[in-house]
Design a protein around this motif. Structure first.
Motif, PDB file in Angstrom:
ATOM      1  N   ALA A 179       0.855  -1.198   0.000  1.00  0.00           N
ATOM      2  CA  ALA A 179       0.000   0.000   0.000  1.00  0.00           C
ATOM      3  C   ALA A 179       0.882   1.236   0.000  1.00  0.00           C
ATOM      4  O   ALA A 179       1.747   1.382   0.859  1.00  0.00           O
ATOM      5  CB  ALA A 179      -0.916  -0.004   1.212  1.00  0.00           C
ATOM      6  N   GLU A 180       0.672   2.110  -0.972  1.00  0.00           N
ATOM      7  CA  GLU A 180       1.461   3.344  -1.100  1.00  0.00           C
ATOM      8  C   GLU A 180       0.723   4.513  -0.449  1.00  0.00           C
ATOM      9  O   GLU A 180      -0.505   4.571  -0.515  1.00  0.00           O
ATOM     10  CB  GLU A 180       1.586   3.749  -2.576  1.00  0.00           C
ATOM     11  N   GLY A 181       1.478   5.438   0.096  1.00  0.00           N
ATOM     12  CA  GLY A 181       0.876   6.698   0.547  1.00  0.00           C
ATOM     13  C   GLY A 181      -0.029   6.561   1.751  1.00  0.00           C
ATOM     14  O   GLY A 181      -1.035   7.255   1.865  1.00  0.00           O
ATOM     15  N   VAL A 182       0.333   5.683   2.677  1.00  0.00           N
ATOM     16  CA  VAL A 182      -0.430   5.545   3.919  1.00  0.00           C
ATOM     17  C   VAL A 182      -0.094   6.728   4.824  1.00  0.00           C
ATOM     18  O   VAL A 182       1.063   6.914   5.197  1.00  0.00           O
ATOM     19  CB  VAL A 182      -0.088   4.211   4.618  1.00  0.00           C
ATOM     20  N   GLU A 183      -1.099   7.529   5.128  1.00  0.00           N
ATOM     21  CA  GLU A 183      -0.835   8.758   5.882  1.00  0.00           C
ATOM     22  C   GLU A 183      -1.434   8.764   7.278  1.00  0.00           C
ATOM     23  O   GLU A 183      -1.019   9.537   8.134  1.00  0.00           O
ATOM     24  CB  GLU A 183      -1.353   9.976   5.098  1.00  0.00           C
ATOM     25  N   THR A 184      -2.466   7.943   7.518  1.00  0.00           N
ATOM     26  CA  THR A 184      -3.128   7.974   8.827  1.00  0.00           C
ATOM     27  C   THR A 184      -3.164   6.588   9.461  1.00  0.00           C
ATOM     28  O   THR A 184      -3.056   5.574   8.779  1.00  0.00           O
ATOM     29  CB  THR A 184      -4.591   8.474   8.705  1.00  0.00           C
TER      30      THR A 184
ATOM     31  N   GLY B  32      -5.746   5.242  10.664  1.00  0.00           N
ATOM     32  CA  GLY B  32      -6.946   4.585  10.151  1.00  0.00           C
ATOM     33  C   GLY B  32      -6.666   3.850   8.852  1.00  0.00           C
ATOM     34  O   GLY B  32      -7.060   2.695   8.667  1.00  0.00           O
ATOM     35  N   GLU B  33      -5.957   4.532   7.949  1.00  0.00           N
ATOM     36  CA  GLU B  33      -5.611   3.899   6.664  1.00  0.00           C
ATOM     37  C   GLU B  33      -4.718   2.687   6.888  1.00  0.00           C
ATOM     38  O   GLU B  33      -4.878   1.648   6.244  1.00  0.00           O
ATOM     39  CB  GLU B  33      -4.918   4.914   5.746  1.00  0.00           C
ATOM     40  N   SER B  34      -3.799   2.816   7.822  1.00  0.00           N
ATOM     41  CA  SER B  34      -2.878   1.728   8.116  1.00  0.00           C
ATOM     42  C   SER B  34      -3.642   0.502   8.642  1.00  0.00           C
ATOM     43  O   SER B  34      -3.432  -0.627   8.179  1.00  0.00           O
ATOM     44  CB  SER B  34      -1.852   2.191   9.148  1.00  0.00           C
ATOM     45  N   ARG B  35      -4.550   0.742   9.596  1.00  0.00           N
ATOM     46  CA  ARG B  35      -5.342  -0.343  10.173  1.00  0.00           C
ATOM     47  C   ARG B  35      -6.148  -1.038   9.076  1.00  0.00           C
ATOM     48  O   ARG B  35      -6.207  -2.248   8.981  1.00  0.00           O
ATOM     49  CB  ARG B  35      -6.282   0.216  11.238  1.00  0.00           C
ATOM     50  N   PHE B  36      -6.760  -0.220   8.219  1.00  0.00           N
ATOM     51  CA  PHE B  36      -7.582  -0.739   7.129  1.00  0.00           C
ATOM     52  C   PHE B  36      -6.767  -1.618   6.190  1.00  0.00           C
ATOM     53  O   PHE B  36      -7.186  -2.698   5.808  1.00  0.00           O
ATOM     54  CB  PHE B  36      -8.164   0.443   6.349  1.00  0.00           C
ATOM     55  N   CYS B  37      -5.588  -1.114   5.809  1.00  0.00           N
ATOM     56  CA  CYS B  37      -4.722  -1.873   4.891  1.00  0.00           C
ATOM     57  C   CYS B  37      -4.327  -3.210   5.502  1.00  0.00           C
ATOM     58  O   CYS B  37      -4.239  -4.221   4.812  1.00  0.00           O
ATOM     59  CB  CYS B  37      -3.478  -1.068   4.543  1.00  0.00           C
ATOM     60  N   LYS B  38      -4.083  -3.202   6.805  1.00  0.00           N
ATOM     61  CA  LYS B  38      -3.729  -4.461   7.474  1.00  0.00           C
ATOM     62  C   LYS B  38      -4.918  -5.413   7.482  1.00  0.00           C
ATOM     63  O   LYS B  38      -4.768  -6.616   7.239  1.00  0.00           O
ATOM     64  CB  LYS B  38      -3.259  -4.183   8.905  1.00  0.00           C
TER      65      LYS B  38
ATOM     66  N   LEU C 177      -7.233  -5.559   5.332  1.00  0.00           N
ATOM     67  CA  LEU C 177      -7.420  -6.058   3.966  1.00  0.00           C
ATOM     68  C   LEU C 177      -6.260  -6.949   3.528  1.00  0.00           C
ATOM     69  O   LEU C 177      -6.192  -7.352   2.377  1.00  0.00           O
ATOM     70  CB  LEU C 177      -7.587  -4.889   2.986  1.00  0.00           C
ATOM     71  N   LYS C 178      -5.323  -7.190   4.440  1.00  0.00           N
ATOM     72  CA  LYS C 178      -4.227  -8.138   4.213  1.00  0.00           C
ATOM     73  C   LYS C 178      -3.148  -7.657   3.241  1.00  0.00           C
ATOM     74  O   LYS C 178      -2.536  -8.457   2.524  1.00  0.00           O
ATOM     75  CB  LYS C 178      -4.750  -9.512   3.742  1.00  0.00           C
ATOM     76  N   CYS C 179      -2.945  -6.331   3.200  1.00  0.00           N
ATOM     77  CA  CYS C 179      -1.779  -5.826   2.475  1.00  0.00           C
ATOM     78  C   CYS C 179      -0.532  -6.405   3.135  1.00  0.00           C
ATOM     79  O   CYS C 179      -0.508  -6.588   4.347  1.00  0.00           O
ATOM     80  CB  CYS C 179      -1.700  -4.303   2.564  1.00  0.00           C
ATOM     81  N   ASP C 180       0.495  -6.681   2.336  1.00  0.00           N
ATOM     82  CA  ASP C 180       1.693  -7.298   2.899  1.00  0.00           C
ATOM     83  C   ASP C 180       2.682  -6.261   3.433  1.00  0.00           C
ATOM     84  O   ASP C 180       3.333  -6.479   4.437  1.00  0.00           O
ATOM     85  CB  ASP C 180       2.373  -8.146   1.819  1.00  0.00           C
TER      86      ASP C 180
END
Ligand code: C2E
Ligand code: MG
Ligand code: MG
Ligand code: MG
Length: 281
Positions: free
Chosen positions: A236-241, A243-249, A251-254
């Protein structure tokens, strides 16, 4: 007043475009000198493992300090260099410097990680990418599995068989290949299946606002599942918050990358992140 409105002499040359054209020419002419006079440098942005939170790689990003104009962002001069073909020289310099630096860190006993280098699509058509990579790896002594190349979907616009051939060759050397800014270009998920790619970097536009946009999050979820089903990783590129980080995790981003974890850093600052705990004996 007729004089102020102009008499039409320059009608097809909109006056407000002049400074833009002048700046473009100035930058374009400055690129060669920039390389000769060491005006380029690299910053490195960490990539974080979603599972462990640890630093798992870095991306080299070029910086240009122009003697008069100050810092010129890559989005301003990379497209110019691509137009003129000078990008081949720039990519080679970036690749060499990133490998040299990574090898120097390894030799100093710092943590061994992979460095990613952005390679212009042009390099697949005009340059000799295989030769460039081989000769710079040899010159710097870095092992190929500490190198990753980031290419955009534009690479797959033509000569796809030749491109696949080149990518296979590089992967056989041990080099990883990522698709950068995934989702913004022309490649289809169907095409992705044919490509010997290691991972896909989901463009920042998919990550931004993902926490409050149900449509976006279900698209991203579907893309991630598909990419995983093809045995590729998702970054995931451009994680700024947070919340976005939690979401990406969820959704199983590596892997994650973005200002939340770190901005691109000068070599000296990145180095501090590579210091390994000393063995106490
Ligand atoms: P890219 O390869 O997709 O790199 C990501 C860009 O997003 C970088 O901008 C980075 O600083 C920025 N970024 C990272 N995290 C965040 C975030 O959380 N929020 C926001 N808003 N931005 C973030 P940069 O360094 O200005 O580079 C822009 C583009 O220029 C790169 O996009 C790449 O396409 C190109 N570029 C940069 N360095 C090189 C290079 O050495 N060679 C080539 N061929 N292209 C390069
Ligand atoms: Mg990139
Ligand atoms: Mg990108
Ligand atoms: Mg980009």
């Amino acid at each position: 007043n007729a004089k102020e409105e102009g008499d039409g002499c320059y009608r097809f040359f909109k006056p407000n475009l002049l400074p833009l054209i002048a700046e473009k020419m100035r930058l374009e002419n400055g690129l060669y000198k920039a390389l000769q006079e060491n005006q380029f440098s690299l910053h490195y942005q960490p990539k974080i493992s979603a599972a462990s939170g640890e630093l798992c790689g870095i991306e080299a990003l070029i910086r240009w300090k122009h003697p008069e104009l100050g810092l010129v962002p890559p989005d301003k001069f990379i497209p110019l260099a691509e137009e003129s073909g000078f990008i081949l020289e720039i990519d080679r310099w970036v690749f060499r410097e990133a490998c040299r630096q990574n090898k120097a860190w390894q030799d100093a006993g710092l943590k061994k990680i992979s460095v990613s280098v952005n390679i212009s699509a042009r390099h697949f058509y005009q340059g000799n990418l295989k030769e460039m990579i081989l000769s710079e790896l040899k010159a710097t002594g870095l092992e190929p599995h500490y190198v990753s190349l980031e290419i955009t979907e534009g690479v797959f616009m033509r000569n796809i068989d030749q491109v696949i051939d080149t990518i296979l060759y590089l992967r056989n050397l041990g080099i990883q290949i990522s698709i950068d800014d995934f989702g913004t270009g022309y490649s289809s998920l169907n095409q992705l299946q044919r490509l010997p790619i290691s991972d896909v970097k989901l463009d920042r536009s998919f990550i931004q606002g993902i926490t409050s946009d149900d449509k976006k999050s279900s698209i991203v979820r579907a893309i991630i599942e598909l990419v995983h089903s093809m045995n590729m990783k998702v970054v995931a590129e451009g994680v700024e918050t947070e919340g976005e980080s939690r979401f990406c995790k969820e959704l199983k981003c590596d892997e994650l990358q973005g200002y939340l974890f770190s901005r691109p850093l000068p070599a000296a600052e990145l180095e501090a992140l590579l210091v390994q705990p000393k063995n106490v004996s």
